[in-house]
Design a protein around this motif. Structure first.
Motif, PDB file in Angstrom:
ATOM      1  N   HIS A  57       0.813  -1.168  -0.061  1.00  0.00           N
ATOM      2  CA  HIS A  57       0.198  -0.045  -0.088  1.00  0.00           C
ATOM      3  C   HIS A  57       0.930   1.300  -0.113  1.00  0.00           C
ATOM      4  O   HIS A  57       2.027   1.172   0.138  1.00  0.00           O
ATOM      5  CB  HIS A  57      -0.951   0.007   1.357  1.00  0.00           C
ATOM      6  CG  HIS A  57      -0.052  -0.153   2.328  1.00  0.00           C
ATOM      7  ND1 HIS A  57       0.248  -1.164   3.007  1.00  0.00           N
ATOM      8  CD2 HIS A  57       0.309   0.667   3.233  1.00  0.00           C
ATOM      9  CE1 HIS A  57       1.086  -1.092   4.145  1.00  0.00           C
ATOM     10  NE2 HIS A  57       1.118   0.261   4.217  1.00  0.00           N
ATOM     11  N   ASP A  58       0.234   2.445  -0.006  1.00  0.00           N
ATOM     12  CA  ASP A  58       0.922   3.646  -0.087  1.00  0.00           C
ATOM     13  C   ASP A  58       1.269   3.984   1.542  1.00  0.00           C
ATOM     14  O   ASP A  58       0.434   4.086   2.557  1.00  0.00           O
ATOM     15  CB  ASP A  58       0.134   4.899  -0.444  1.00  0.00           C
ATOM     16  CG  ASP A  58       0.517   6.136  -0.165  1.00  0.00           C
ATOM     17  OD1 ASP A  58       1.811   6.171   0.238  1.00  0.00           O
ATOM     18  OD2 ASP A  58      -0.091   7.193  -0.600  1.00  0.00           O
ATOM     19  N   SER A  79      -0.123   6.669   3.613  1.00  0.00           N
ATOM     20  CA  SER A  79      -1.384   6.494   3.775  1.00  0.00           C
ATOM     21  C   SER A  79      -1.912   5.569   5.143  1.00  0.00           C
ATOM     22  O   SER A  79      -2.740   6.085   6.056  1.00  0.00           O
ATOM     23  CB  SER A  79      -2.184   5.771   2.721  1.00  0.00           C
ATOM     24  OG  SER A  79      -3.591   5.507   2.903  1.00  0.00           O
TER      25      SER A  79
END
Length: 395
Positions: free
Chosen positions: A17-18, A21
């Protein structure tokens, strides 16, 4: 130069994932109370619970906040002090797992750790437990823990943990005083049936300032030795992100220096320590590119938020601000997720995005969390940037 096609397994795992984030893992110090007095304690643990620690309502709010990160939710580890000092621990676990969180426990080995308590926590939804073992003998381990008898109690606790249906992880802190025991300690860890051995490289913070850290060349030797033995047990390193560099260089055939005498010694004594053991050869567990503030969050017992439990640089307070906001917007976290801001040889290193160095070591020694990691002996080599650019890693 490219990696041979036979290298089908990823060498290093990337977060899917980012990282700006959501974190990969949240370590929450639910209390600082603990009945032990470990020499290397990050927390300077105390005998009684602090009345200012997050109460039940605030604790549930923190778990709500963690569960509000996008899926897959961060892993959650409840630590301390000793989390078993909290009488509401099972309720916290049940609440967290009810939100869809994966909750693990990192207790101290004290009279609080009983079969009944473990079964209660297993029923509440916890799935993994980590125990600390810092020496292959009672003399070494009990010396670390500050209480005689803890070594034998840890061996018994490990059996209880497994019999209660938990996945067992063993944590070991390495210093100059116990590094020569690593092969014998490895044999102990395997014999306990641990699924994962997490090797902590001592950061001189908290009570750990009383102990002797490895020098950079010794760290390098230990990391190469860990890569050697990673085929008989899954290995994780803490505060040694350059382990990722080491396994990547080894996979690419790009070792830039000779190993030192410590590596040779560990290799010789490993053969003796493991002699006669029935070992299951396994594919090495690829390390994941998580670093302080970059996929990793630590929340202390009063709700203060840090990039790591070993990096005492406050980034926020969950009593004043949501954890999601702190993680995404804190200047400290944003800086740690910006490898271009790193200074010294870490800033010049081709592995700065994959490794980034131990920010805790840098801060403890230099006072600058973006300075070079003094525990790393590697000198940046421009050739590595092109040699390793095509190395396959996990998605």
């Amino acid at each position: 130069m490219s990696i041979p096609a036979a290298a089908a397994r990823p060498v290093v795992r990337h977060q899917r994932h980012d990282v700006g984030s959501r974190p990969f893992i949240v370590i929450w110090e639910v209390t600082r109370a603990c009945q032990l007095a470990c020499l290397h304690c990050r927390a300077d643990a105390i005998k009684r619970r602090n009345p200012l620690e997050l109460d039940a309502s605030e604790s549930r709010a923190l778990l709500d906040s963690i569960a509000s990160f996008p899926t897959p939710h961060p892993l959650v580890v409840l630590t301390g002090g000793d989390p078993f000092e909290r009488p509401d621990l099972a309720e916290l676990v049940r609440y967290g797992t009810g939100l869809g969180l994966s909750v693990s426990l990192s207790p101290s080995v004290t009279p609080n750790l009983t079969a009944d308590r473990l079964h209660e926590l297993r029923d509440a939804g916890a799935r993994a437990v980590s125990l600390s073992l810092d020496g292959a003998t009672a003399l070494t381990h009990d010396g670390f823990r500050g209480i005689a008898g803890t070594f034998e109690q840890t061996l018994e606790a490990a059996q209880l943990v497994r019999e209660s249906g938990f996945r067992l992880q063993v944590n070991s802190t390495v210093t100059r005083d116990n590094v020569h025991e690593l092969p014998a300690l490895l044999a102990r860890v395997i014999d306990l049936g641990a699924a994962l051995w997490s090797v902590f490289f001592l950061v001189p913070t908290g009570r750990g300032q009383q102990l002797r850290t490895l020098d950079a060349d010794q760290v390098e030797d230990v990391l190469h030795w860990l890569a050697d033995v990673s085929h008989v047990i899954a290995i994780k390193t803490t505060e040694a992100p350059h382990y990722r560099r080491v396994v990547l260089q080894r996979a690419a055939g790009r070792l830039t220096s000779e190993r030192g005498p410590l590596y040779d010694e560990l290799g010789r004594t490993t053969s003796v320590a493991l002699h006669g053991m029935q070992l299951r050869q396994r594919a090495a567990r690829p390390p994941i590119d998580v670093n302080a503030g970059r996929g990793f969050v630590f929340v202390d017992h009063q709700g203060k938020v840090y990039p790591s439990g070993f990096l005492p640089h406050i980034a926020g307070d969950v009593r004043a601000q949501d954890l999601v906001t702190i993680y995404r917007e804190s200047p400290v976290f944003r800086a740690l997720r910006s490898p271009e801001l790193l200074r010294g040889k870490c800033g010049r290193c081709a592995f700065r995005e994959l490794c980034g160095g131990s920010r805790s070591h840098a801060y403890a020694v230099t006072g600058d969390l973006l300075d070079s990691d003094p525990s790393c002996s590697y000198e940046p080599d421009d050739v590595d940037a092109t040699t390793l650019s095509g190395t396959p890693t996990a998605p």
